[in-house]
Design a protein around this motif. Structure first.
Motif, PDB file in Angstrom:
ATOM      1  N   UNK A  29      -1.557  -2.737  -4.118  1.00 37.57           N
ATOM      2  CA  UNK A  29      -1.017  -3.717  -5.062  1.00 37.57           C
ATOM      3  C   UNK A  29      -1.090  -5.103  -4.428  1.00 37.57           C
ATOM      4  N   UNK A  30      -1.843  -5.972  -5.086  1.00 34.97           N
ATOM      5  CA  UNK A  30      -2.009  -7.322  -4.558  1.00 34.97           C
ATOM      6  C   UNK A  30      -2.408  -8.259  -5.688  1.00 34.97           C
ATOM      7  N   UNK A  31      -1.833  -9.427  -5.703  1.00 34.36           N
ATOM      8  CA  UNK A  31      -2.256 -10.474  -6.622  1.00 34.36           C
ATOM      9  C   UNK A  31      -2.170 -10.103  -8.085  1.00 34.36           C
ATOM     10  N   UNK A  78       0.848  -1.189   0.000  1.00 39.66           N
ATOM     11  CA  UNK A  78       0.000   0.000   0.000  1.00 39.66           C
ATOM     12  C   UNK A  78       0.879   1.233   0.000  1.00 39.66           C
ATOM     13  N   UNK A  79       0.577   2.151  -0.903  1.00 38.53           N
ATOM     14  CA  UNK A  79       1.245   3.449  -0.946  1.00 38.53           C
ATOM     15  C   UNK A  79       0.202   4.524  -0.677  1.00 38.53           C
ATOM     16  N   UNK A  80       0.355   5.233   0.430  1.00 38.64           N
ATOM     17  CA  UNK A  80      -0.560   6.329   0.746  1.00 38.64           C
ATOM     18  C   UNK A  80      -0.114   7.558  -0.026  1.00 38.64           C
ATOM     19  N   UNK A  81      -0.875   7.951  -1.026  1.00 37.73           N
ATOM     20  CA  UNK A  81      -0.541   9.091  -1.874  1.00 37.73           C
ATOM     21  C   UNK A  81      -0.855  10.405  -1.168  1.00 37.73           C
ATOM     22  N   UNK A  82      -1.846  10.365  -0.272  1.00 39.97           N
ATOM     23  CA  UNK A  82      -2.290  11.549   0.459  1.00 39.97           C
ATOM     24  C   UNK A  82      -3.800  11.601   0.494  1.00 39.97           C
ATOM     25  N   UNK A 126       3.622   8.624   0.403  1.00 39.73           N
ATOM     26  CA  UNK A 126       4.426   8.561  -0.809  1.00 39.73           C
ATOM     27  C   UNK A 126       5.343   7.360  -0.910  1.00 39.73           C
ATOM     28  N   UNK A 127       5.461   6.561   0.151  1.00 34.07           N
ATOM     29  CA  UNK A 127       6.368   5.412   0.138  1.00 34.07           C
ATOM     30  C   UNK A 127       5.569   4.120   0.294  1.00 34.07           C
ATOM     31  N   UNK A 128       5.834   3.110  -0.545  1.00 31.62           N
ATOM     32  CA  UNK A 128       5.105   1.844  -0.430  1.00 31.62           C
ATOM     33  C   UNK A 128       5.497   1.075   0.832  1.00 31.62           C
ATOM     34  N   UNK A 129       4.506   0.422   1.422  1.00 32.20           N
ATOM     35  CA  UNK A 129       4.709  -0.397   2.609  1.00 32.20           C
ATOM     36  C   UNK A 129       4.019  -1.735   2.387  1.00 32.20           C
ATOM     37  N   UNK A 130       4.711  -2.825   2.711  1.00 32.46           N
ATOM     38  CA  UNK A 130       4.104  -4.142   2.586  1.00 32.46           C
ATOM     39  C   UNK A 130       3.513  -4.554   3.924  1.00 32.46           C
TER      40      UNK A 130
END
Length: 268
Positions: free
Chosen positions: A20-22, A9-13, A261-265
């Motif tokens: 992003x999954x599957x 998940x990337x929180x854009x704001x 702004x940064x993706x986190x798994x």
């Protein structure tokens, strides 16, 4: 990445997040206008955008589907976000929103609360999407504030339950029904405690205390706050949410503040 057990998940704001999954790239409530403009929501309400997006639309890459909680408020779909919709594979939104967007985007699926649709594609994990109830204001406000839905996403391999995006809502019977009908593993919770001068103490989104109450009922493994910053009409931000969750020691360790702004798994 094991798409059945983790999601990026990337929180854009604001309410905007890239999920992003599957093999899927899903975008929630696209808001990409720069900061500074004032927006009018009707019935004497307005707000100014204070922060622009952390990622520009052109930097996102291909979007397979947009999960649009509602199309008629600019803090959930602004001009730049609306311009992105035709390039997305599918837009899933309210039934009323789908009618308004008809002819403006490629494929639109309009859902009433508790209706379900399914994303399927070659080589991708099928995802079931259920529209969950919202009430974006005080009792009897629906004719004024319009229809809003949240989304519960389910796919094979989830360990703890659905990924639930609450949408803009107050604590009401409809939203309280969600944890009774759906096992929630991860909750993206729209916060902000929105109020407007014209309507005084009336609230239009979850306060921090209401979010705690909802999460106590839903009991998610992971709580991700979103839509708590970047707009003047938010009355509560991160500090208020942290304070409220600190008084719920069983929930506080589950709260995950995503760096914007940064993706986190996350394990799901």
């Amino acid at each position: 990445m094991d798409s059945g057990e983790t999601v990026r998940i990337t929180h854009v704001g604001g309410p905007t997040a890239l999920i992003e999954v599957g093999g899927w790239r899903l975008l929630t409530d696209p808001t990409f206008d720069p900061a500074g403009r004032r927006y009018f929501f009707g019935w004497g309400t307005s707000s100014r955008k204070l922060t622009g997006p952390a990622i520009a639309p052109g930097e996102l890459g291909q979007i397979d589907a947009v999960l649009l909680s509602h199309d008629h408020h600019d803090d959930n779909l602004d001009a730049a976000g609306r311009a992105l919709l035709p390039s997305a594979g599918t837009v899933v939104t309210t039934a009323a929103g789908a009618r308004r967007l008809d002819g403006q985007v490629g494929a639109t699926r309009g859902l009433e609360p508790w209706a379900t649709t399914r994303l399927e594609g070659d080589g991708r994990l099928p995802i079931e999407i259920t529209a969950t109830p919202c009430r974006h204001g005080p009792p009897l406000s629906r004719p004024i504030v319009g229809d809003v839905v949240g989304f519960a996403l389910r796919w094979a391999g989830q360990r703890d339950g659905a990924l639930w995006i609450t949408g803009d809502t107050v604590l009401c019977d409809g939203v309280l029904e969600v944890p009774r009908r759906i096992d929630v593993g991860t909750a993206l919770v729209h916060l902000g405690g929105v109020r407007f001068p014209i309507s005084g103490p009336l609230r239009y989104t979850l306060s921090a205390e209401e979010a705690v109450e909802l999460c106590q009922l839903a009991d998610p493994r992971t709580i991700v706050p979103i839509h708590y910053e970047g707009w003047k009409h938010f009355r509560e931000g991160r500090a208020e949410a942290e304070a409220a969750f600190a008084h719920a020691p069983q929930l506080a360790p589950r709260v995950k503040w995503l760096p914007i702004g940064s993706p986190v798994e996350l394990a799901v």
